[in-house]
Design a protein around this motif. Structure first.
Motif, PDB file in Angstrom:
ATOM      1  N   LEU A 131       0.824  -1.203   0.000  1.00 31.78           N
ATOM      2  CA  LEU A 131       0.000   0.000   0.000  1.00 31.78           C
ATOM      3  C   LEU A 131       0.862   1.259   0.000  1.00 31.78           C
ATOM      4  O   LEU A 131       0.557   2.224  -0.709  1.00 31.78           O
ATOM      5  N   VAL A 132       1.952   1.247   0.758  1.00 28.96           N
ATOM      6  CA  VAL A 132       2.861   2.395   0.787  1.00 28.96           C
ATOM      7  C   VAL A 132       3.449   2.626  -0.600  1.00 28.96           C
ATOM      8  O   VAL A 132       3.515   3.758  -1.090  1.00 28.96           O
ATOM      9  N   GLU A 133       3.852   1.538  -1.262  1.00 35.15           N
ATOM     10  CA  GLU A 133       4.414   1.653  -2.617  1.00 35.15           C
ATOM     11  C   GLU A 133       3.372   2.163  -3.609  1.00 35.15           C
ATOM     12  O   GLU A 133       3.670   3.009  -4.451  1.00 35.15           O
ATOM     13  N   GLU A 134       2.151   1.663  -3.485  1.00 29.93           N
ATOM     14  CA  GLU A 134       1.073   2.099  -4.379  1.00 29.93           C
ATOM     15  C   GLU A 134       0.793   3.596  -4.219  1.00 29.93           C
ATOM     16  O   GLU A 134       0.626   4.313  -5.199  1.00 29.93           O
ATOM     17  N   PHE A 135       0.740   4.061  -2.984  1.00 31.27           N
ATOM     18  CA  PHE A 135       0.487   5.482  -2.748  1.00 31.27           C
ATOM     19  C   PHE A 135       1.667   6.339  -3.182  1.00 31.27           C
ATOM     20  O   PHE A 135       1.476   7.470  -3.623  1.00 31.27           O
ATOM     21  N   ALA A 136       2.886   5.828  -3.051  1.00 28.52           N
ATOM     22  CA  ALA A 136       4.066   6.598  -3.460  1.00 28.52           C
ATOM     23  C   ALA A 136       4.115   6.779  -4.972  1.00 28.52           C
ATOM     24  O   ALA A 136       4.606   7.799  -5.462  1.00 28.52           O
ATOM     25  N   GLN A 137       3.604   5.814  -5.724  1.00 27.30           N
ATOM     26  CA  GLN A 137       3.645   5.876  -7.185  1.00 27.30           C
ATOM     27  C   GLN A 137       2.476   6.657  -7.779  1.00 27.30           C
ATOM     28  O   GLN A 137       2.490   6.969  -8.967  1.00 27.30           O
ATOM     29  N   THR A 138       1.479   6.955  -6.968  1.00 27.19           N
ATOM     30  CA  THR A 138       0.285   7.630  -7.468  1.00 27.19           C
ATOM     31  C   THR A 138       0.433   9.140  -7.291  1.00 27.19           C
ATOM     32  O   THR A 138       0.874   9.617  -6.250  1.00 27.19           O
ATOM     33  N   ALA A 139       0.039   9.880  -8.305  1.00 28.79           N
ATOM     34  CA  ALA A 139       0.106  11.344  -8.259  1.00 28.79           C
ATOM     35  C   ALA A 139      -0.887  11.889  -7.229  1.00 28.79           C
ATOM     36  O   ALA A 139      -1.929  11.284  -6.969  1.00 28.79           O
ATOM     37  N   GLN A 140      -0.560  13.038  -6.665  1.00 30.71           N
ATOM     38  CA  GLN A 140      -1.405  13.657  -5.635  1.00 30.71           C
ATOM     39  C   GLN A 140      -2.797  13.984  -6.162  1.00 30.71           C
ATOM     40  O   GLN A 140      -3.791  13.802  -5.464  1.00 30.71           O
ATOM     41  N   TRP A 141      -2.889  14.457  -7.406  1.00 37.43           N
ATOM     42  CA  TRP A 141      -4.194  14.793  -7.960  1.00 37.43           C
ATOM     43  C   TRP A 141      -5.043  13.542  -8.128  1.00 37.43           C
ATOM     44  O   TRP A 141      -6.268  13.581  -8.001  1.00 37.43           O
ATOM     45  N   MET A 142      -4.386  12.410  -8.392  1.00 42.04           N
ATOM     46  CA  MET A 142      -5.123  11.160  -8.542  1.00 42.04           C
ATOM     47  C   MET A 142      -5.683  10.689  -7.195  1.00 42.04           C
ATOM     48  O   MET A 142      -6.806  10.178  -7.127  1.00 42.04           O
ATOM     49  N   LEU A 143      -4.918  10.883  -6.131  1.00 44.70           N
ATOM     50  CA  LEU A 143      -5.411  10.527  -4.805  1.00 44.70           C
ATOM     51  C   LEU A 143      -6.607  11.398  -4.422  1.00 44.70           C
ATOM     52  O   LEU A 143      -7.576  10.914  -3.832  1.00 44.70           O
ATOM     53  N   ALA A 144      -6.546  12.681  -4.764  1.00 47.96           N
ATOM     54  CA  ALA A 144      -7.671  13.573  -4.504  1.00 47.96           C
ATOM     55  C   ALA A 144      -8.900  13.154  -5.318  1.00 47.96           C
ATOM     56  O   ALA A 144     -10.029  13.172  -4.811  1.00 47.96           O
ATOM     57  N   ALA A 145      -8.675  12.767  -6.573  1.00 52.39           N
ATOM     58  CA  ALA A 145      -9.787  12.293  -7.413  1.00 52.39           C
ATOM     59  C   ALA A 145     -10.388  11.014  -6.846  1.00 52.39           C
ATOM     60  O   ALA A 145     -11.612  10.830  -6.871  1.00 52.39           O
ATOM     61  N   LEU A 146      -9.552  10.136  -6.306  1.00 54.17           N
ATOM     62  CA  LEU A 146     -10.054   8.908  -5.684  1.00 54.17           C
ATOM     63  C   LEU A 146     -10.903   9.225  -4.458  1.00 54.17           C
ATOM     64  O   LEU A 146     -11.925   8.573  -4.220  1.00 54.17           O
ATOM     65  N   LEU A 147     -10.498  10.221  -3.697  1.00 51.89           N
ATOM     66  CA  LEU A 147     -11.285  10.616  -2.526  1.00 51.89           C
ATOM     67  C   LEU A 147     -12.634  11.188  -2.952  1.00 51.89           C
ATOM     68  O   LEU A 147     -13.663  10.891  -2.331  1.00 51.89           O
ATOM     69  N   VAL A 148     -12.657  11.975  -4.017  1.00 57.53           N
ATOM     70  CA  VAL A 148     -13.924  12.511  -4.529  1.00 57.53           C
ATOM     71  C   VAL A 148     -14.820  11.368  -5.005  1.00 57.53           C
ATOM     72  O   VAL A 148     -16.019  11.331  -4.696  1.00 57.53           O
ATOM     73  N   MET A 149     -14.250  10.415  -5.752  1.00 55.98           N
ATOM     74  CA  MET A 149     -15.043   9.265  -6.215  1.00 55.98           C
ATOM     75  C   MET A 149     -15.520   8.420  -5.038  1.00 55.98           C
ATOM     76  O   MET A 149     -16.628   7.884  -5.057  1.00 55.98           O
ATOM     77  N   GLY A 150     -14.694   8.312  -4.013  1.00 53.17           N
ATOM     78  CA  GLY A 150     -15.103   7.606  -2.810  1.00 53.17           C
ATOM     79  C   GLY A 150     -16.291   8.278  -2.142  1.00 53.17           C
ATOM     80  O   GLY A 150     -17.201   7.601  -1.648  1.00 53.17           O
ATOM     81  N   ASN A 151     -16.300   9.612  -2.123  1.00 51.94           N
ATOM     82  CA  ASN A 151     -17.441  10.347  -1.571  1.00 51.94           C
ATOM     83  C   ASN A 151     -18.709  10.077  -2.366  1.00 51.94           C
ATOM     84  O   ASN A 151     -19.779   9.886  -1.784  1.00 51.94           O
ATOM     85  N   VAL A 152     -18.597  10.045  -3.678  1.00 54.92           N
ATOM     86  CA  VAL A 152     -19.768   9.747  -4.518  1.00 54.92           C
ATOM     87  C   VAL A 152     -20.284   8.344  -4.223  1.00 54.92           C
ATOM     88  O   VAL A 152     -21.495   8.136  -4.038  1.00 54.92           O
ATOM     89  N   CYS A 153     -19.381   7.391  -4.144  1.00 56.39           N
ATOM     90  CA  CYS A 153     -19.794   6.012  -3.835  1.00 56.39           C
ATOM     91  C   CYS A 153     -20.406   5.914  -2.441  1.00 56.39           C
ATOM     92  O   CYS A 153     -21.349   5.145  -2.215  1.00 56.39           O
ATOM     93  N   PHE A 154     -19.879   6.685  -1.503  1.00 59.87           N
ATOM     94  CA  PHE A 154     -20.434   6.685  -0.151  1.00 59.87           C
ATOM     95  C   PHE A 154     -21.873   7.181  -0.149  1.00 59.87           C
ATOM     96  O   PHE A 154     -22.721   6.619   0.548  1.00 59.87           O
ATOM     97  N   TRP A 155     -22.159   8.212  -0.930  1.00 56.26           N
ATOM     98  CA  TRP A 155     -23.530   8.722  -0.966  1.00 56.26           C
ATOM     99  C   TRP A 155     -24.467   7.733  -1.638  1.00 56.26           C
ATOM    100  O   TRP A 155     -25.634   7.603  -1.251  1.00 56.26           O
ATOM    101  N   ILE A 156     -23.974   7.010  -2.632  1.00 54.15           N
ATOM    102  CA  ILE A 156     -24.788   5.949  -3.244  1.00 54.15           C
ATOM    103  C   ILE A 156     -25.045   4.849  -2.223  1.00 54.15           C
ATOM    104  O   ILE A 156     -26.162   4.328  -2.114  1.00 54.15           O
ATOM    105  N   TYR A 157     -24.023   4.499  -1.442  1.00 55.67           N
ATOM    106  CA  TYR A 157     -24.171   3.493  -0.389  1.00 55.67           C
ATOM    107  C   TYR A 157     -25.178   3.961   0.664  1.00 55.67           C
ATOM    108  O   TYR A 157     -25.984   3.166   1.159  1.00 55.67           O
ATOM    109  N   ASP A 158     -25.153   5.235   1.002  1.00 59.10           N
ATOM    110  CA  ASP A 158     -26.084   5.784   1.986  1.00 59.10           C
ATOM    111  C   ASP A 158     -27.526   5.639   1.505  1.00 59.10           C
ATOM    112  O   ASP A 158     -28.405   5.225   2.266  1.00 59.10           O
TER     113      ASP A 158
END
Length: 180
Positions: A131-158
């Motif tokens: 997981l540390v290696e995966e996060f180190a290789q991923t761009a910061q903007w991509m991590l932010a985009a993943l968090l936004v997509m996670g929020n969308v999925c969370f609202w669908i789950y809700d």
């Protein structure tokens, strides 16, 4: 009275067992890292409705402990412990808050706080090398985009939690009450 109490305890045990089986089977399927904990969290809803919140929290604790001990994918276990295991139970308390806007803020704060705390723990306190290696290789903007997509999925789950609870109360609860 005695039959009713033993039926409730049996329901708790069956739902805990099903949740652990889902979590273990989710370790086999690569894309189930998020799906298996979400489905396991759904199984806590009948326990909360039929047995009360106290037994539902006990089931959550038992499933969490067993998942951390026995599920090979520790990220999946952490997702259950931090997010999808407790959220269906917390949702009952959050819905008591007056005003939809405040409920929205509490839900968003819970999700983002839980995700950041979970990955902070998995990256810095108990580092998982992959997981540390995966996060180190991923761009910061991509991590932010993943968090936004996670929020969308969370609202669908809700919304899905609301719908599943509605279907459960209308269709499954009368059948289950005859057995309990």
């Amino acid at each position: 009275m005695r039959r009713r109490q033993s039926g409730r305890i049996a329901l708790c045990g069956v739902m805990c067992g099903l949740s652990i089986v889902l979590m273990l089977s989710g370790s086999i399927i690569p894309f189930a890292t998020f799906c298996a904990p979400a489905m396991s969290g759904l199984l806590l809803m009948p326990v909360a409705v039929e047995c009360g919140m106290r037994l539902a929290w006990v089931c959550y604790g038992a499933i969490s402990a067993l998942a951390v001990l026995f599920v090979p994918d520790k990220e999946m276990a952490a997702i259950f412990v931090f997010l999808f295991g407790c959220y269906p139970l917390l949702k009952a308390y959050i819905q008591r808050i007056p005003g939809r806007g405040l409920q929205f803020l509490v839900k968003a704060g819970f999700f983002n706080g839980a995700v950041l705390a979970m990955y902070g723990m998995l990256l810095f306190i108990f580092p998982m090398p992959s997981l540390v290696e995966e996060f180190a290789q991923t761009a910061q903007w991509m991590l932010a985009a993943l968090l936004v997509m996670g929020n969308v999925c969370f609202w669908i789950y809700d919304v899905a939690l609301n719908n599943v609870l509605h279907v459960y109360v209308l269709k499954m609860q009368p059948r289950l009450r005859r057995m309990l």
